[in-house]
Design an enzyme around this catalytic site. Structure first.
Site, PDB file in Angstrom:
ATOM      1  N   TYR A  29     -66.940 -49.300 -67.783  1.00  0.00           N
ATOM      2  CA  TYR A  29     -67.587 -48.424 -66.805  1.00  0.00           C
ATOM      3  C   TYR A  29     -68.353 -49.172 -65.727  1.00  0.00           C
ATOM      4  O   TYR A  29     -68.394 -48.740 -64.584  1.00  0.00           O
ATOM      5  CB  TYR A  29     -68.551 -47.448 -67.509  1.00  0.00           C
ATOM      6  CG  TYR A  29     -67.815 -46.319 -68.186  1.00  0.00           C
ATOM      7  CD1 TYR A  29     -67.500 -45.158 -67.503  1.00  0.00           C
ATOM      8  CD2 TYR A  29     -67.399 -46.432 -69.515  1.00  0.00           C
ATOM      9  CE1 TYR A  29     -66.805 -44.125 -68.105  1.00  0.00           C
ATOM     10  CE2 TYR A  29     -66.695 -45.406 -70.130  1.00  0.00           C
ATOM     11  CZ  TYR A  29     -66.398 -44.254 -69.420  1.00  0.00           C
ATOM     12  OH  TYR A  29     -65.697 -43.246 -70.016  1.00  0.00           O
TER      13      TYR A  29
ATOM     14  N   GLU B 274     -65.547 -46.908 -79.493  1.00  0.00           N
ATOM     15  CA  GLU B 274     -66.836 -47.508 -79.156  1.00  0.00           C
ATOM     16  C   GLU B 274     -67.806 -47.642 -80.330  1.00  0.00           C
ATOM     17  O   GLU B 274     -68.869 -47.011 -80.354  1.00  0.00           O
ATOM     18  CB  GLU B 274     -67.503 -46.704 -78.030  1.00  0.00           C
ATOM     19  CG  GLU B 274     -66.655 -46.631 -76.777  1.00  0.00           C
ATOM     20  CD  GLU B 274     -67.397 -46.049 -75.580  1.00  0.00           C
ATOM     21  OE1 GLU B 274     -68.477 -45.472 -75.774  1.00  0.00           O
ATOM     22  OE2 GLU B 274     -66.893 -46.187 -74.458  1.00  0.00           O
TER      23      GLU B 274
ATOM     24  N   GLU C 179     -60.626 -46.070 -71.159  1.00  0.00           N
ATOM     25  CA  GLU C 179     -61.582 -45.226 -70.428  1.00  0.00           C
ATOM     26  C   GLU C 179     -62.099 -45.985 -69.223  1.00  0.00           C
ATOM     27  O   GLU C 179     -62.378 -47.182 -69.303  1.00  0.00           O
ATOM     28  CB  GLU C 179     -62.806 -44.851 -71.274  1.00  0.00           C
ATOM     29  CG  GLU C 179     -62.575 -43.767 -72.272  1.00  0.00           C
ATOM     30  CD  GLU C 179     -63.836 -43.430 -73.068  1.00  0.00           C
ATOM     31  OE1 GLU C 179     -64.948 -43.494 -72.503  1.00  0.00           O
ATOM     32  OE2 GLU C 179     -63.684 -43.111 -74.264  1.00  0.00           O
TER      33      GLU C 179
ATOM     34  N   ARG D 133     -54.913 -39.112 -73.733  1.00  0.00           N
ATOM     35  CA  ARG D 133     -55.678 -39.603 -74.887  1.00  0.00           C
ATOM     36  C   ARG D 133     -56.636 -38.506 -75.342  1.00  0.00           C
ATOM     37  O   ARG D 133     -57.464 -38.034 -74.554  1.00  0.00           O
ATOM     38  CB  ARG D 133     -56.457 -40.869 -74.500  1.00  0.00           C
ATOM     39  CG  ARG D 133     -57.363 -41.360 -75.607  1.00  0.00           C
ATOM     40  CD  ARG D 133     -58.038 -42.699 -75.290  1.00  0.00           C
ATOM     41  NE  ARG D 133     -58.944 -43.017 -76.383  1.00  0.00           N
ATOM     42  CZ  ARG D 133     -60.231 -43.326 -76.243  1.00  0.00           C
ATOM     43  NH1 ARG D 133     -60.780 -43.408 -75.040  1.00  0.00           N
ATOM     44  NH2 ARG D 133     -60.983 -43.563 -77.288  1.00  0.00           N
TER      45      ARG D 133
ATOM     46  N   HIS E 175     -64.268 -40.205 -82.638  1.00  0.00           N
ATOM     47  CA  HIS E 175     -64.993 -40.330 -81.373  1.00  0.00           C
ATOM     48  C   HIS E 175     -66.383 -39.711 -81.566  1.00  0.00           C
ATOM     49  O   HIS E 175     -66.660 -38.607 -81.092  1.00  0.00           O
ATOM     50  CB  HIS E 175     -64.210 -39.645 -80.253  1.00  0.00           C
ATOM     51  CG  HIS E 175     -64.595 -40.087 -78.866  1.00  0.00           C
ATOM     52  ND1 HIS E 175     -63.704 -40.595 -77.953  1.00  0.00           N
ATOM     53  CD2 HIS E 175     -65.799 -40.088 -78.237  1.00  0.00           C
ATOM     54  CE1 HIS E 175     -64.334 -40.885 -76.822  1.00  0.00           C
ATOM     55  NE2 HIS E 175     -65.610 -40.581 -76.964  1.00  0.00           N
TER      56      HIS E 175
ATOM     57  N   ASN F  36     -62.794 -49.869 -72.953  1.00  0.00           N
ATOM     58  CA  ASN F  36     -63.495 -48.865 -72.149  1.00  0.00           C
ATOM     59  C   ASN F  36     -64.454 -49.603 -71.222  1.00  0.00           C
ATOM     60  O   ASN F  36     -65.390 -50.253 -71.678  1.00  0.00           O
ATOM     61  CB  ASN F  36     -64.312 -47.907 -73.041  1.00  0.00           C
ATOM     62  CG  ASN F  36     -63.430 -47.029 -73.920  1.00  0.00           C
ATOM     63  OD1 ASN F  36     -62.207 -47.072 -73.833  1.00  0.00           O
ATOM     64  ND2 ASN F  36     -64.064 -46.232 -74.764  1.00  0.00           N
TER      65      ASN F  36
HETATM   66  C1  BGC Z   1     -67.523 -42.425 -74.252  1.00  0.00           C
HETATM   67  C2  BGC Z   1     -67.273 -41.048 -73.676  1.00  0.00           C
HETATM   68  C3  BGC Z   1     -68.344 -40.740 -72.638  1.00  0.00           C
HETATM   69  C4  BGC Z   1     -68.220 -41.745 -71.521  1.00  0.00           C
HETATM   70  C5  BGC Z   1     -69.161 -41.552 -70.352  1.00  0.00           C
HETATM   71  C6  BGC Z   1     -67.955 -43.435 -73.243  1.00  0.00           C
HETATM   72  O1  BGC Z   1     -69.056 -44.125 -73.778  1.00  0.00           O
HETATM   73  O2  BGC Z   1     -66.442 -42.838 -75.019  1.00  0.00           O
HETATM   74  O3  BGC Z   1     -67.277 -40.135 -74.725  1.00  0.00           O
HETATM   75  O4  BGC Z   1     -68.272 -39.428 -72.187  1.00  0.00           O
HETATM   76  O5  BGC Z   1     -68.436 -43.028 -72.029  1.00  0.00           O
HETATM   77  O6  BGC Z   1     -70.486 -41.721 -70.731  1.00  0.00           O
END
Ligand code: BGC
Length: 469
Positions: A307, A163, A373, A73, A118, A305
């Site tokens: 995290y 995002e 992501e 990607r 992005h 995405n």
């Molecule tokens: C974004 C990335 C960023 C990653 C880690 C996401 O919010 O798409 O560009 O590097 O998180 O912070």
């Protein structure tokens, strides 16, 4: 356990890796401008050179092959292709660069997933009001059509906008991302709205003009944490968690996947808060117009995405100032039992992804999902033997496997963030998300695989061979 054809990928973004910020006729983007202003980014770092992928694409391709990725990607830099943001002037060198990247991937049997936007708006368009201006949506649509026309014979997986939450909130409410605006309680809603309009226009363009021939799929990448009430037995904690999800995932997922409009919780909270604080001029949350392309149904898959996760309690709602925190009245709390990765915001909660995937399945009509992501940050002294990141990927992918195998969530692919250590926005190069280390003190930007890169490659190999059995 993973379905046939499951995508095993890694992701990057143009500004974070390319460098070549003014090479060969590229126009400036808002991140070029932002980084060149004093005090914006950690250590005054910038993406002028970054990983120099503009010149070192061949190295990146080697990294991709070394991992055995099936998908990669990447994002296109709008101002590298269209220096002033409009199709009046095309930078052929930019077209050549991306043509080579796409062609090389295909020769190596790697499927490209291409993000059109992005975070890096052409500065020329920021000068005309940027994402706050209604006219940006049709300019984005023209740019998207240009990309579909130019690359769509080979690219079959598209993300329009990455995002929108982060662009809107960090860029226009908190001011810590470009364009660095701090207009709390107003600009972010307007920006989010224009991003949804832009996305919908581009999806409709693809659907009517390009899909019949190109047969690809288009979506937008929505980021969200998983959230849970701090005290699940307290109804006001449960309601706060619901509000936070409505103001994050729901903000963009409801209009596209569920109702065609913002979550009711969001609408009523913003309206009530506007009234309480005596805000004049109608709701701060715009409305979708019937005269414009419909937003509902404008995604061919869900791009997520993910995290981290948060516990939530009520809070922030009694402030005297207009801001999003006050509108949503939900305070995030870090659970002390969750370990933190390199950056303070990234609590490591692998099973949050399984819960979020189930939530999406249940609330968004069971869409096909690509995890576009997911990753783990490292700071401080370089550690090529990044054991904690290895554990992180192993645990997270296991949770995805459970979501697929036990919960029957329709997950089609997983992209690690990121292929390379890169320019991590406001943190500059101090925070490293790569599967490959990049030596930013070396003019050649040498890439070295981390232990986690090797482990990810092994997992891919194992899962691929399970599939073919
Ligand atoms: C974004 C990335 C960023 C990653 C880690 C996401 O919010 O798409 O560009 O590097 O998180 O912070």
């Amino acid at each position: 356990m993973f379905p046939c054809g499951f995508a095993w990928g890694a992701a990057t973004a143009a500004y974070q890796i390319e460098g070549g910020w003014e090479a060969d006729g590229k126009g400036a983007s808002i991140w070029d401008t932002f980084c060149h202003e004093k005090g914006r980014v950690f250590g005054e770092h910038n993406g002028d050179i970054a990983c120099n992928s503009y010149e070192l694409w061949d190295r990146d391709l080697e990294c991709i092959q070394q991992l055995g990725l099936t998908h990669y990607r990447l994002s296109l830099s709008w101002s590298r292709l269209l220096p002033d943001g409009t199709t009046e002037h095309v930078n052929q060198k930019g077209v050549q660069y991306y043509n080579k990247v796409i062609d090389d991937l295909l020769v190596c049997n790697v499927t490209p997933m291409v993000t059109l936007y992005h975070f890096d708006l052409p500065q020329a368009l920021q000068d005309k009001g940027g994402w706050k201006s209604a006219s940006v949506a049709s300019l984005f649509d023209s740019y998207a059509r240009f990309c579909f026309q130019t690359f769509g014979d080979r690219v079959k997986l598209w993300i329009t906008i990455n995002e929108p939450y982060v662009c809107a909130k960090l860029g226009h409410e908190d001011g810590i991302h470009a364009p660095g605006l701090k207009e709390p309680g107003t600009a972010a809603y307007l920006v989010g709205h224009n991003m949804l309009r832009a996305h919908a226009m581009a999806w409709h363009s693809y659907d009517s003009l390009y899909r019949p021939k190109q047969k690809g799929a288009v979506s937008l990448a929505i980021n969200s944490d998983w959230v849970e009430p701090l005290h699940p037995g307290c109804p006001d904690h449960v309601a706060a968690a619901e509000r936070l999800l409505a103001f994050s995932l729901g903000w963009f997922a409801w209009p596209v996947f569920v109702t065609g409009d913002y979550p009711e919780i969001m609408r009523s909270a913003i309206d009530a808060q506007s009234e309480r604080l005596g805000h004049s001029g109608g709701s701060r949350l715009p409305s979708f117009s019937e005269d414009e392309p419909q937003v509902l149904g404008t995604a061919d898959f869900f791009a997520l995405n993910y995290y981290t996760s948060r516990k939530v309690k009520p809070g922030g709602g009694h402030g005297r100032t207009l801001c999003m925190k006050s509108d949503r009245d939900a305070e995030e709390v870090l659970d002390p039992s969750w370990p933190i990765s390199g950056v303070s915001w990234l609590a490591v909660v692998p099973d949050g992804i399984r819960k979020l995937l189930n939530y999406i399945k249940d609330t968004c009509n069971n869409p096909a999902v690509y995890i576009t992501e997911n990753g783990f940050a490292q700071v401080g002294p370089l550690q090529i033997e990044d054991e904690r990141r290895c554990e992180f990927y192993k645990d997270t992918i296991l949770e995805v496997a459970k979501a697929v195998g036990e919960d029957k969530v329709n997950v089609r692919g997983y992209f690690a963030w990121s292929l390379l250590d890169n320019f991590e926005w406001a943190d500059g190069t101090s925070v490293r998300f790569g599967l490959f280390h990049v030596d930013f003190s070396d003019t050649q930007r040498r890439r070295t695989v981390y232990r986690s890169g090797q482990e990810y490659a092994k997992m891919i190999q194992k899962y691929k061979s399970d599939q073919s059995r």
